[in-house]
Every structure is written in C-alpha cells, then in structure tokens.
Scaffold this active site. Structure first.
Site, mmCIF file in Angstrom:
data_model
loop_
_atom_site.group_PDB
_atom_site.id
_atom_site.type_symbol
_atom_site.label_atom_id
_atom_site.label_comp_id
_atom_site.label_asym_id
_atom_site.label_seq_id
_atom_site.Cartn_x
_atom_site.Cartn_y
_atom_site.Cartn_z
ATOM 1 N N GLN A 97 -12.074 -5.120 4.958
ATOM 2 C CA GLN A 97 -11.975 -5.548 3.558
ATOM 3 C C GLN A 97 -10.574 -5.346 3.008
ATOM 4 O OE1 GLN A 97 -13.851 -1.728 1.265
ATOM 5 N NE2 GLN A 97 -15.268 -2.800 2.655
ATOM 6 N N HIS A 99 -8.545 -5.038 -1.189
ATOM 7 C CA HIS A 99 -8.711 -4.983 -2.636
ATOM 8 C C HIS A 99 -7.544 -5.675 -3.325
ATOM 9 C CE1 HIS A 99 -11.773 -2.128 -1.626
ATOM 10 N NE2 HIS A 99 -10.909 -1.230 -1.205
ATOM 11 N N GLU A 116 -6.236 3.106 -3.430
ATOM 12 C CA GLU A 116 -7.058 4.271 -3.113
ATOM 13 C C GLU A 116 -6.397 5.138 -2.040
ATOM 14 O OE1 GLU A 116 -10.624 2.268 -1.975
ATOM 15 O OE2 GLU A 116 -9.863 1.692 -0.012
ATOM 16 N N HIS A 175 -8.226 -3.080 5.524
ATOM 17 C CA HIS A 175 -8.616 -1.774 6.040
ATOM 18 C C HIS A 175 -10.105 -1.743 6.366
ATOM 19 C CE1 HIS A 175 -9.303 -1.648 1.671
ATOM 20 N NE2 HIS A 175 -10.333 -0.858 1.952
ATOM 21 N N ARG A 195 -14.762 -8.682 1.057
ATOM 22 C CA ARG A 195 -15.231 -8.420 2.420
ATOM 23 C C ARG A 195 -14.777 -9.568 3.318
ATOM 24 N NH1 ARG A 195 -20.870 -8.164 1.727
ATOM 25 N NH2 ARG A 195 -20.643 -6.059 0.902
#
Length: 321
Positions: A97, A99, A116, A175, A195
């Site tokens: 996936q 972001h 993150e 990642h 995804r």
C-alpha cells in the site's frame, strides 16, 4: 493524564499478539490492530476512567482546550487530535500500500495525508520483514502491470526486522508489513490508504478485496529506492530521538531509575506508549501506572512529570514538534 479504551480492529491478517499483550480474555483470534489513541472520524477513542470517563477525544479537547493540546496545536488542529497511535500484529502479510501526502489528500477531499513510523516490538519469526520502497526506480508506465500481476513484490525493498528497530514511512513510500511483524505505529490522524496489491486474497465477504491501483498512481514516489531502518544509539535513562518530521517527533525511553520530564515549554501534549516493563507517572498530585501495551496521554499543561520505573522500563514518547 488519561488512558483510553483500545479500539480493537479484527482483520483477515490479524493474530493473537495484541490480545496477549493486553491480557484480553475471550478475544477473537484475528485482532490486527489496536487503536490506542484515535481522533479518526468513526473510530474516536473514549476515556477509560476518571472524571472524564466516556468522553470522546474531541469532547475531551473541548473540555480542556489548550491545557490538553497546547495553544499552538489547538489553533492548528482544533478538536481533531493530530496523532493516531496503534499496535499492529501481522499474522500474515498486510497488503502492499501507499498513503497520499497532505496536498493530494486535500485535493481529494480528505483532511490530511498520512506519514507514519514503526517501532518493532517483535519480529521473532525468522522470516519477519517489512517492505520499504523499491529496489530500483519504477516507472509510472510499468507500475499498473506490476500491480495487476503481483510482480510488484519482485521490485519491493524488503528488510528483515528485529525488535527495537525503527522505520520511517513518509507519504508516497510504497510499503508492506510482513507476516510475523508486531509493531507500534505513530502516524498522522488519517485512514487514507491506497491498497496496491493484496496477494489475491478474499475478504470476509468471500470477494476479492478492493484495490486502488489507479488512485495510488499520483501518490507513489517511484524513485524511492533508499529506504532503510532509522539509526539511533540507545542511551539508558536519556530520551533518544528516533523520528522527527513536521507531523510528529518520537523519542525512545529506556530507564531503570526515576527520571523527570517536562513538556510545558514545548507547548504540546505528550503520548507515552509503554513497550516494556512498568512505571508510575506522576504530575500535579496525580499518579498513573503504565505497563507494557498501555498508552497514556499527558496534557501540555503538566509540569514536573516524574516517571518512576518498576525495574527496567521502555517507552516511546510522541508529540507535535
């Protein structure tokens, strides 16, 4: 100071480590995530005990204002708490996936993107690994076919993991969390995930899970080939910085003697995530016990904070820089 009721997220790839960590009896065998502190719409944390028991995180901020968040954070984020804290247990591989960053997310109607970090609690399985970016540059033209066929796995940069390692995942980095991995995740408050590939698995409804191959196209950094674990030197009884970006700072605490922490001058709250051992946290005449697997929110107004370990104690501190 506050603890919150964990929000347990059953998933098709989840395992049993979160239930064991939190000593939850009769838990389902597939808890993939425990959201420790969340301001995500539809999954907001509630206070576990004390005079604020039952309040949502937004209601808690409404009640305490800048004393909780700090003046700067209140101005910037309002009642939307800016960090999402999770434990993630990957019994099997998570999807590949990516972001979006803030600009793309806001263009698509979301509040913000998602950057993150991961702190590895357990990677005891001999083949536990994480995927971070690519082994070589990937072109926009070849990417859709790589995703469609699953050949994208062949170009991902896989890293074997051991407990105590830290990995930083900026928005745009493709990642995946591999089977056997158990991590703490600190991130922007966002559930924006594209995804890309999911090993042709079926969801709980018996149908292939939704993919976002086209949506991810503008989010991916196709030249991201230099990802690796974050280097740091552990120093007993001294906070060690392990991540710093515009969205959060994270320090590692490894202590066996009483230490004092004071965050008031930083004008920010502090989240303390216990990763090992047990300690008492005291400030303003209040003492709260924290042990491995628990998370405490310390308000920006707190001063003279004392962390008194019961033996060896390890924790992550997270706050807004």
């Amino acid at each position: 100071m506050w603890k919150f009721n964990p929000i347990l997220k059953p998933t098709i790839w989840g395992g049993t480590k979160i239930a064991a960590l939190k000593q939850i009896e009769d838990a389902p065998a597939n808890i993939g995530e425990s959201w420790e502190i969340s301001g995500v719409e539809g999954s907001e944390s509630t206070v576990a005990s004390g005079p604020d028991r039952g309040l949502t995180l937004a209601e808690l901020i409404r009640r305490h204002g800048a004393k909780l968040t700090g003046e700067r954070n209140l101005t910037r984020y309002g009642e939307r708490f800016p960090l999402l804290i999770k434990f993630i247990d990957a019994h099997t591989d998570l999807s590949v996936q990516v972001h979006p960053d803030d600009t793309l997310a806001q263009k698509r109607g979301m509040v913000n993107g998602k950057t993150e970090m991961w702190y590895v609690l357990d990677g005891s399985d001999s083949d536990a690994r994480l995927a971070l970016g690519f082994k070589r540059p990937v072109t926009r033209e070849e990417y859709p076919e790589l995703a469609r066929t699953g050949e994208i796995e062949s170009v991902l940069n896989y890293c074997p993991i051991v407990p105590g390692e830290v990995y930083f995942i900026p928005a745009g980095r493709v990642h995946a969390i591999g089977a056997g991995s158990f991590v703490v995740e600190i991130q922007q408050t966002s559930d924006a995930t594209y995804r890309i590939y999911d090993y042709r698995r079926l969801g709980s409804d018996g149908k292939p899970r939704e993919l976002h191959v086209e949506e991810a196209l503008d989010a991916i950094d196709f030249n991201d080939t230099d990802a690796r674990k974050s280097e740091y030197i552990d120093r007993p009884d001294i906070p060690v910085n392990v991540a710093k970006c515009p969205y959060f700072t994270a320090n590692l605490l490894n202590i066996d003697t009483e230490v004092m922490r004071d965050y008031k001058e930083a004008d920010t709250f502090m989240v303390i995530i216990a990763t090992g051992g047990e300690a008492d946290i005291s400030c303003g005449g209040e003492t709260m016990n924290i042990r491995r697997g628990e998370t405490v929110l310390v308000p920006a107004s707190a001063t003279g904070i004392v962390i008194d370990p019961k033996g060896d104690f390890q924790a992550l501190e997270a706050y807004i820089p």
